[in-house]
Design a protein around this motif. Sequence first.
Motif, PDB file in Angstrom:
ATOM      1  N   ALA A  24       9.576 147.985  12.073  1.00 15.94           N
ATOM      2  CA  ALA A  24       9.921 147.281  13.252  1.00 15.94           C
ATOM      3  C   ALA A  24       8.948 146.352  13.827  1.00 15.94           C
ATOM      4  CB  ALA A  24      10.214 148.339  14.196  1.00 15.94           C
ATOM      5  N   TYR A  25       7.746 146.740  13.676  1.00 20.01           N
ATOM      6  CA  TYR A  25       6.818 145.584  14.206  1.00 20.01           C
ATOM      7  C   TYR A  25       6.690 144.479  13.365  1.00 20.01           C
ATOM      8  CZ  TYR A  25       5.112 148.753  17.661  1.00 20.01           C
ATOM      9  OH  TYR A  25       4.724 149.698  18.853  1.00 20.01           O
ATOM     10  N   ASN A  26       6.922 144.623  12.040  1.00 17.70           N
ATOM     11  CA  ASN A  26       7.131 143.314  11.297  1.00 17.70           C
ATOM     12  C   ASN A  26       8.249 142.700  11.103  1.00 17.70           C
ATOM     13  OD1 ASN A  26       4.086 143.312  10.326  1.00 17.70           O
ATOM     14  ND2 ASN A  26       4.528 145.335   9.265  1.00 17.70           N
ATOM     15  N   THR A  27       9.156 143.274  11.864  1.00 17.68           N
ATOM     16  CA  THR A  27      10.526 142.472  11.889  1.00 17.68           C
ATOM     17  C   THR A  27      10.635 142.025  13.456  1.00 17.68           C
ATOM     18  OG1 THR A  27      11.512 144.190  10.097  1.00 17.68           O
ATOM     19  CG2 THR A  27      13.070 142.634  11.629  1.00 17.68           C
ATOM     20  N   GLU A  28      10.655 140.731  13.388  1.00 19.71           N
ATOM     21  CA  GLU A  28      10.619 139.954  14.789  1.00 19.71           C
ATOM     22  C   GLU A  28      11.632 140.236  15.638  1.00 19.71           C
ATOM     23  OE1 GLU A  28       9.404 135.758  14.584  1.00 19.71           O
ATOM     24  OE2 GLU A  28       7.887 136.213  13.128  1.00 19.71           O
ATOM     25  N   CYS A  29      13.011 140.507  14.964  1.00 19.14           N
ATOM     26  CA  CYS A  29      14.135 140.870  15.581  1.00 19.14           C
ATOM     27  C   CYS A  29      14.213 142.106  16.518  1.00 19.14           C
ATOM     28  CB  CYS A  29      15.365 140.669  14.981  1.00 19.14           C
ATOM     29  SG  CYS A  29      15.535 141.808  13.611  1.00 19.14           S
ATOM     30  N   ILE A  30      13.501 143.008  16.120  1.00 19.16           N
ATOM     31  CA  ILE A  30      13.401 144.413  16.781  1.00 19.16           C
ATOM     32  C   ILE A  30      12.505 144.631  17.835  1.00 19.16           C
ATOM     33  CG2 ILE A  30      13.118 147.208  16.264  1.00 19.16           C
ATOM     34  CD1 ILE A  30      13.793 146.705  13.645  1.00 19.16           C
ATOM     35  N   ALA A  31      13.127 144.774  19.131  1.00 18.00           N
ATOM     36  CA  ALA A  31      12.263 145.084  20.302  1.00 18.00           C
ATOM     37  C   ALA A  31      12.172 146.318  21.163  1.00 18.00           C
ATOM     38  CB  ALA A  31      12.914 143.937  21.513  1.00 18.00           C
ATOM     39  N   LYS A  32      13.290 147.187  20.680  1.00 19.68           N
ATOM     40  CA  LYS A  32      13.407 148.514  21.402  1.00 19.68           C
ATOM     41  C   LYS A  32      13.990 149.562  20.187  1.00 19.68           C
ATOM     42  CE  LYS A  32      13.821 151.386  24.872  1.00 19.68           C
ATOM     43  NZ  LYS A  32      15.107 151.731  25.282  1.00 19.68           N
ATOM     44  N   ILE A  33      13.461 150.567  20.266  1.00 15.20           N
ATOM     45  CA  ILE A  33      14.049 151.782  19.337  1.00 15.20           C
ATOM     46  C   ILE A  33      14.371 153.042  20.468  1.00 15.20           C
ATOM     47  CG2 ILE A  33      13.416 153.545  17.435  1.00 15.20           C
ATOM     48  CD1 ILE A  33      11.461 151.538  16.546  1.00 15.20           C
ATOM     49  N   ASP A  34      15.530 153.499  20.126  1.00 18.99           N
ATOM     50  CA  ASP A  34      16.113 154.783  21.020  1.00 18.99           C
ATOM     51  C   ASP A  34      16.506 155.728  19.986  1.00 18.99           C
ATOM     52  OD1 ASP A  34      16.363 153.413  23.426  1.00 18.99           O
ATOM     53  OD2 ASP A  34      17.911 152.463  22.857  1.00 18.99           O
ATOM     54  N   LEU A  56      16.757 161.651  26.083  1.00 19.26           N
ATOM     55  CA  LEU A  56      16.922 160.054  25.464  1.00 19.26           C
ATOM     56  C   LEU A  56      15.552 159.802  25.414  1.00 19.26           C
ATOM     57  CD1 LEU A  56      19.888 159.184  27.819  1.00 19.26           C
ATOM     58  CD2 LEU A  56      19.940 159.993  25.486  1.00 19.26           C
ATOM     59  N   MET A  57      15.183 159.230  24.438  1.00 17.66           N
ATOM     60  CA  MET A  57      13.818 158.796  24.215  1.00 17.66           C
ATOM     61  C   MET A  57      13.848 157.404  23.650  1.00 17.66           C
ATOM     62  SD  MET A  57      11.951 162.188  22.662  1.00 17.66           S
ATOM     63  CE  MET A  57      10.261 161.602  23.018  1.00 17.66           C
ATOM     64  N   GLY A  58      12.710 156.593  24.087  1.00 14.48           N
ATOM     65  CA  GLY A  58      12.538 155.110  23.666  1.00 14.48           C
ATOM     66  C   GLY A  58      11.223 154.658  23.278  1.00 14.48           C
ATOM     67  N   LYS A  59      11.170 153.599  22.694  1.00 10.45           N
ATOM     68  CA  LYS A  59       9.883 152.903  22.369  1.00 10.45           C
ATOM     69  C   LYS A  59      10.098 151.450  22.495  1.00 10.45           C
ATOM     70  CE  LYS A  59       6.046 152.730  19.058  1.00 10.45           C
ATOM     71  NZ  LYS A  59       5.087 152.593  20.031  1.00 10.45           N
ATOM     72  N   ILE A  60       9.342 150.652  23.145  1.00 10.27           N
ATOM     73  CA  ILE A  60       9.275 149.224  23.312  1.00 10.27           C
ATOM     74  C   ILE A  60       8.447 148.783  21.929  1.00 10.27           C
ATOM     75  CG2 ILE A  60       8.834 147.266  24.693  1.00 10.27           C
ATOM     76  CD1 ILE A  60      10.899 148.901  25.727  1.00 10.27           C
ATOM     77  N   ILE A  61       8.918 147.875  21.145  1.00 13.77           N
ATOM     78  CA  ILE A  61       8.096 147.167  20.112  1.00 13.77           C
ATOM     79  C   ILE A  61       7.774 145.701  20.468  1.00 13.77           C
ATOM     80  CG2 ILE A  61       8.375 146.405  17.649  1.00 13.77           C
ATOM     81  CD1 ILE A  61       8.621 149.501  18.108  1.00 13.77           C
ATOM     82  N   ASP A  62       6.580 145.597  20.924  1.00 16.31           N
ATOM     83  CA  ASP A  62       5.959 144.368  21.235  1.00 16.31           C
ATOM     84  C   ASP A  62       5.131 143.683  20.022  1.00 16.31           C
ATOM     85  OD1 ASP A  62       6.786 145.209  23.680  1.00 16.31           O
ATOM     86  OD2 ASP A  62       4.516 145.601  24.375  1.00 16.31           O
TER      87      ASP A  62
END
Length: 175
Positions: free
Chosen positions: A119-129, A169-175
């Motif tokens: 996810a961190y190496n793929t520029e299109c992913i910004a959020k994981i739920d 419902l859990m989430g993580k922001i990918i910066d």
Amino acid sequence: MTKNFVGNLEIREIEIHDASAVSNIIKILSDETENFPFSSEDYGVDIKRQELFIDHLSKKENCILLGAFDKTSLCGLIYLEGGTKDRTYHCCNLGMGVLKKYWGQSIGTMLIKRTLDYAYNTECIAKIDIQVNSCNERAIGLYKKFGFQVEGKNKRALFINGEFYDYLLMGKIID
């Protein structure tokens, strides 16, 4: 195809020829605990549909499906499935399971680490739920270890063996 060995365990992307193993593990996972939102009887995904799902995930940069293999046996899996529309493409749902006999061997940790690296190496992913049964303290602790935060609760979302359960419902922001 990305492969990684940790001891005797191989973590790699699931391929179409793994469809039968994926279907089998999902059926086992859905019955051996109450952490899945369905039972093996409800699953109803045949091999052809499993192959189509694997193919679908493999063609999109906001998706990945990884398996943990002990020798040749699939013992855990994880997937990210990103949105299909422009406004939701950046947001992925995560699903994961490890066979109960492999719990306590850090397989879930390895699968999440590899998925987050992706996810961190793929520029299109910004959020994981992720939705997790509120009684699944083991999974909640694992997700929190990787920076997922509780963002809400879906009350009475599951009905298992005559009892209602909530989803966190859990989430993580990918910066």
